[in-house]
Design an enzyme around this catalytic site. Sequence first.
Site, PDB file in Angstrom:
ATOM      1  N   HIS A   1       7.930 -26.890  -1.223  1.00  0.00           N
ATOM      2  CA  HIS A   1       7.250 -28.001  -1.896  1.00  0.00           C
ATOM      3  C   HIS A   1       6.051 -27.511  -2.707  1.00  0.00           C
ATOM      4  O   HIS A   1       5.185 -28.286  -3.070  1.00  0.00           O
ATOM      5  CB  HIS A   1       6.833 -29.049  -0.863  1.00  0.00           C
ATOM      6  CG  HIS A   1       8.016 -29.615  -0.139  1.00  0.00           C
ATOM      7  ND1 HIS A   1       8.585 -30.824  -0.452  1.00  0.00           N
ATOM      8  CD2 HIS A   1       8.787 -29.082   0.853  1.00  0.00           C
ATOM      9  CE1 HIS A   1       9.630 -31.038   0.325  1.00  0.00           C
ATOM     10  NE2 HIS A   1       9.779 -29.992   1.131  1.00  0.00           N
TER      11      HIS A   1
ATOM     12  N   LYS B   1     -14.158   0.440  -3.716  1.00  0.00           N
ATOM     13  CA  LYS B   1     -15.212   0.899  -2.802  1.00  0.00           C
ATOM     14  C   LYS B   1     -16.293   1.633  -3.576  1.00  0.00           C
ATOM     15  O   LYS B   1     -17.488   1.421  -3.355  1.00  0.00           O
ATOM     16  CB  LYS B   1     -14.628   1.845  -1.742  1.00  0.00           C
ATOM     17  CG  LYS B   1     -13.741   1.174  -0.727  1.00  0.00           C
ATOM     18  CD  LYS B   1     -13.379   2.168   0.369  1.00  0.00           C
ATOM     19  CE  LYS B   1     -12.277   1.643   1.256  1.00  0.00           C
ATOM     20  NZ  LYS B   1     -11.722   2.678   2.127  1.00  0.00           N
TER      21      LYS B   1
ATOM     22  N   GLU C   1       0.819  -1.215   0.000  1.00  0.00           N
ATOM     23  CA  GLU C   1       0.000   0.000   0.000  1.00  0.00           C
ATOM     24  C   GLU C   1       0.853   1.266   0.000  1.00  0.00           C
ATOM     25  O   GLU C   1       0.406   2.320  -0.433  1.00  0.00           O
ATOM     26  CB  GLU C   1      -0.927   0.008   1.233  1.00  0.00           C
ATOM     27  CG  GLU C   1      -2.368  -0.220   0.849  1.00  0.00           C
ATOM     28  CD  GLU C   1      -3.351  -0.151   2.000  1.00  0.00           C
ATOM     29  OE1 GLU C   1      -4.445  -0.687   1.825  1.00  0.00           O
ATOM     30  OE2 GLU C   1      -3.052   0.420   3.065  1.00  0.00           O
TER      31      GLU C   1
HETATM   32  O1  PA5 Z   1      -3.127   1.482   5.827  1.00  0.00           O
HETATM   33  C1  PA5 Z   1      -4.236   1.934   5.664  1.00  0.00           C
HETATM   34  O2  PA5 Z   1      -4.486   3.156   5.776  1.00  0.00           O
HETATM   35  C2  PA5 Z   1      -5.407   1.042   5.347  1.00  0.00           C
HETATM   36  O3  PA5 Z   1      -5.007  -0.276   5.169  1.00  0.00           O
HETATM   37  C3  PA5 Z   1      -6.444   1.095   6.461  1.00  0.00           C
HETATM   38  O4  PA5 Z   1      -5.844   0.716   7.661  1.00  0.00           O
HETATM   39  C4  PA5 Z   1      -7.637   0.204   6.172  1.00  0.00           C
HETATM   40  O5  PA5 Z   1      -8.207   0.544   4.932  1.00  0.00           O
HETATM   41  C5  PA5 Z   1      -8.696   0.332   7.263  1.00  0.00           C
HETATM   42  O6  PA5 Z   1      -9.081   1.639   7.418  1.00  0.00           O
HETATM   43  P1  PA5 Z   1      -9.838   2.164   8.675  1.00  0.00           P
HETATM   44  O7  PA5 Z   1      -8.969   2.037   9.861  1.00  0.00           O
HETATM   45  O8  PA5 Z   1     -10.171   3.587   8.362  1.00  0.00           O
HETATM   46  O9  PA5 Z   1     -11.084   1.311   8.837  1.00  0.00           O
END
Ligand code: PA5
Length: 439
Positions: free
Chosen positions: A310, A424, A289
Amino acid sequence: MNALDIDCQNIKPFITDPEIQSLQPDIDRLHQALEQGTGRGADYLGWLDLASRTSSEQLGTIEQSAKQLREHCDVFVNIGIGGSYLGARAAISYLSHTFSNQMSTKGSPEIHFAGHNLNSDYHADLFDLIADRDVCLNVISKSGTTTEPAVAFRLLKDRLEKKYGKAEAKKRIVVTTDQAKGALKKLAEEEGYTTFVIPDDVGGRYSVLTPVGLLPIAVAGIDIRELMEGAKTGELACSGSSGLDKNLSYLYAGIRHLMYSKGKTIEILASFHPSLSYVMEWWKQLAGESDGKEFKGIFPASVEYTTDLHSMGQWVQEGNRILFETFLLVGGSRRQLKIPAFENDGDGLNYLAGKTLDFVNDKAYKGTAMAHKEGEVPNMTITVKDRSPHSLGQLFYFFERAIAMTGYLMDVNPFDQPGVEFYKKNMFMLLNKPGFSKG
Ligand code: PA5
């Protein structure tokens, strides 16, 4: 006390020392950008010094809440996704007994996770598991609007309220969210839930050392002060020098960058210890990310050896040469098992009699590293000293710094995740969520 080490011997045939040294001016400049908050995404640099700025009092509040939760439930359900889920799961799996959930006793609840998928069977099965048990919930969402944890929380809250009544259910629910905004914050205020705050300047995947990770980790009975001390050691080591001969995070970031520039676009993190399974999941999210954007980025993958030797081993050894590999080792197991000698050597294993499993596992690692180098898979090895909270704190910090630096070297913002919004938008449109019209 340094708990981490990097061995770069098997990278050397693929990268020269001058190539590594040539990165030093850029790394010095980007280190300053991180330290002074002048680089991309500078509003989200709060993770840099969380370990040194979190007060003993703040840790005490988390510990107190964790103690109460441990006393009041047989099952603790931690609800969250992505950065609001993986850090806690990584720490709990790495530091706890492999079968801690099956061996839980009064005062040390089973820990389960929810809200990290939208699957009906998973959550229905979880309801079966908790049906006759005393349950507490911890719901974590920084935005307070993420669908997966919100839906799971609604389902579980409903169960709790039917089982205990509203007033008792309230006492069994803890919320970790933004200090001011989001639907979860609003709900927490209305219901009067115990609430912990995620700092504004810390993004989800960098939040394991905030209440996001610390509360569930403490509920698992893990010493969060030691974890923070470990992270502080990492913090001091990283902020003190940007020199590639001293700063192991930046050395790792520099090697990743050079590998990428040579067409090695996939990094596989490979462990030989099952307790690292979720640490690798956490790392994948952190790396994926943070650095995968603007059509750039190393694709982070993971394998668990020797299991995956394996299955994926064939691909790694002889498939498309676009990989580099980072072995993540644990210095030693907590307990040593020796292979017994048998009078009847029918299985032919007497040559290993008296040797420990760690000894055999280590030879599997060395044999694999050698074979992969010969198969043109550049590889390096990060060794974390042991399975202690202190060492894990350092490892978390080490990876956070390294991934942030890799992002800066690639000239992306490592602290945003604009791409996550695309699915989303479509999902909301298909669900007819108000405000998300078709077409
Ligand atoms: O690293 C990030 O920002 C994302 O992976 C969020 O943690 C994830 O989308 C969850 O978001 P939130 O804590 O707003 O529910």
